[in-house]
Design a protein around this motif. Structure first.
Motif, mmCIF file in Angstrom:
data_model
loop_
_atom_site.group_PDB
_atom_site.id
_atom_site.type_symbol
_atom_site.label_atom_id
_atom_site.label_comp_id
_atom_site.label_asym_id
_atom_site.label_seq_id
_atom_site.Cartn_x
_atom_site.Cartn_y
_atom_site.Cartn_z
ATOM 1 N N HIS A 1 -2.608 4.739 0.398
ATOM 2 C CA HIS A 1 -2.812 3.678 -0.591
ATOM 3 C C HIS A 1 -1.706 3.663 -1.644
ATOM 4 C CE1 HIS A 1 -4.885 0.902 -3.253
ATOM 5 N NE2 HIS A 1 -4.778 1.783 -4.230
ATOM 6 N N ILE A 2 -1.381 4.832 -2.208
ATOM 7 C CA ILE A 2 -0.349 4.833 -3.256
ATOM 8 C C ILE A 2 1.031 4.559 -2.666
ATOM 9 C CG2 ILE A 2 -1.668 6.319 -4.807
ATOM 10 C CD1 ILE A 2 0.328 8.590 -4.053
ATOM 11 N N PHE A 3 1.272 5.013 -1.418
ATOM 12 C CA PHE A 3 2.571 4.726 -0.804
ATOM 13 C C PHE A 3 2.756 3.214 -0.638
ATOM 14 C CE2 PHE A 3 2.447 9.039 1.628
ATOM 15 C CZ PHE A 3 2.680 9.705 0.437
ATOM 16 N N LYS A 4 1.676 2.524 -0.276
ATOM 17 C CA LYS A 4 1.753 1.081 -0.073
ATOM 18 C C LYS A 4 1.755 0.323 -1.397
ATOM 19 C CE LYS A 4 -0.461 -2.759 2.399
ATOM 20 N NZ LYS A 4 -1.572 -3.143 3.320
ATOM 21 N N LEU A 5 0.869 0.734 -2.323
ATOM 22 C CA LEU A 5 0.718 -0.001 -3.583
ATOM 23 C C LEU A 5 1.889 0.232 -4.526
ATOM 24 C CD1 LEU A 5 -1.068 -1.763 -5.429
ATOM 25 C CD2 LEU A 5 -2.126 0.351 -6.249
ATOM 26 N N TYR A 6 2.234 1.491 -4.742
ATOM 27 C CA TYR A 6 3.267 1.830 -5.712
ATOM 28 C C TYR A 6 4.679 1.868 -5.122
ATOM 29 C CZ TYR A 6 -0.627 3.419 -8.665
ATOM 30 O OH TYR A 6 -1.772 3.502 -9.415
ATOM 31 N N GLY A 7 4.761 2.129 -3.806
ATOM 32 C CA GLY A 7 6.076 2.202 -3.174
ATOM 33 C C GLY A 7 6.400 1.004 -2.309
ATOM 34 N N GLU A 8 5.374 0.149 -2.064
ATOM 35 C CA GLU A 8 5.547 -1.003 -1.177
ATOM 36 C C GLU A 8 6.137 -0.557 0.163
ATOM 37 O OE1 GLU A 8 6.214 -4.725 -4.090
ATOM 38 O OE2 GLU A 8 7.755 -3.194 -4.327
ATOM 39 N N GLU A 9 5.612 0.579 0.651
ATOM 40 C CA GLU A 9 6.061 1.181 1.893
ATOM 41 C C GLU A 9 5.250 0.626 3.064
ATOM 42 O OE1 GLU A 9 7.547 2.563 4.816
ATOM 43 O OE2 GLU A 9 8.545 3.478 3.065
#
Length: 316
Positions: A146-154
């Motif tokens: 979740h944080i990789f996608k939300l904060y890193g747009e990964e």
């Protein structure tokens, strides 16, 4: 201006703050003191905020060069209102925020911010709370992805989280290069990509470790509550997540939030605007600054002036 960290959009920030002799300005992200020194050079007084203990030598140098007009308060910028109250000053005339990690922090391998230098997997701007190693080794798959996608747009957030969980079961992550190399293998290497495969994950971890987006929202609300009528706010951001928060905040506070359609009307907010924009949109660095300072390439400045209306307070 020389130093370990070149302040971005310095001319534009000082123009937006327009500090005058005797006025009081908060530099909410002191760092190496680039903005503070430029503000002090105008004759204004500066209250600097920073939660990073490594800035102390720069603060001591500024205090020596501008005696009686500079002080540092060790706090994240969500503590802006309390920090200002503690100084005994009566009126706050300006506040500047420079959001995100500084080149000074990236250059210190022992801080663990960079995937280009081997160091402990830390990333904390202060010594408090969870480190990046705590998150990488302790969080479950869902929260990590979740944080990789939300904060890193990964885009490959789930895949990277899965690889991290498998590897940490054998050996916990403790070093930056170990994590970076694991991520690079997980996504199949660079393959000519313009950025390192670990860039977005490291950004996401840094934001999560330091609650950077929550701090930004709280800092903007604190500035709104503390700036005097006519006080100026200048915010420099470096990626879309930060800029989106600042843009939304100023859009709401200037009374320019989009209305509903006749098919889906929305309630009209009766609160008076607490800010007026200094200029529409965001200002960016010129070609010369972008060429001289790579960090300036993604920088965006938004600025506004406090009205005499009551602060809107915390977001619902």
């Amino acid at each position: 201006m020389s130093g370990p960290h070149a302040p971005v959009l310095l001319t534009e920030v000082i123009e937006a703050l327009n500090p005058a002799p005797g006025e009081v300005v908060i530099d909410a992200t002191f760092g190496a003191g680039g903005y503070s020194r430029a503000i002090l050079a105008t004759g204004a007084r500066v209250i600097a905020l920073d939660r990073d203990p490594s800035v102390q030598p720069h603060a001591e140098a500024a205090a020596a060069d501008f005696p009686g007009r500079f002080q540092l308060v060790r706090t994240p910028f969500s503590g802006l209102s309390e920090a200002f109250a503690s100084t005994g000053e009566a009126r706050l005339d300006g506040a500047v925020f420079d959001i995100g990690v500084s080149s000074m922090q990236l250059d210190q391998a022992e801080r663990g911010f960079s995937f280009m230098r081997d160091g402990p997997l830390d990333m904390r701007m202060s010594s408090d709370g969870e480190s990046a190693a705590d998150i990488v080794n302790g969080w479950d798959h869902g929260p990590l992805a979740h944080i990789f996608k939300l904060y890193g747009e990964e885009r490959q957030s789930g895949r990277i989280a899965s690889v991290i969980l498998r590897r940490r079961a054998e050996q916990p992550f403790t070093r930056t290069l170990d994590l970076a190399e694991t991520i690079e293998k997980a996504v199949g290497g660079r393959r000519g990509a313009p950025i390192h495969p670990a860039t977005r994950v490291f950004q996401a971890l840094r934001i999560a470790v330091n609650d950077e987006l929550g701090e930004l929202t709280a800092g903007l609300e604190a500035a709104e509550a503390t700036l005097a009528p006519g006080g100026r706010l200048a915010v420099v951001t470096f990626h879309s997540l930060e800029d989106r928060i600042v843009k939304q905040f100023l859009t709401e506070r200037t009374g320019n939030a989009p209305g509903g359609s006749r098919h889906a009307p929305i309630a009209v907010d009766s609160r008076k605007p607490s800010f007026t924009l200094q200029f529409k949109g965001a200002r960016e660095a010129g070609e010369a600054e972008r060429a001289d300072n790579p960090r300036a390439r993604s920088a965006r400045l938004r600025a506004a002036v406090r009205t005499d209306a009551p602060a809107w307070g915390m977001a619902a």
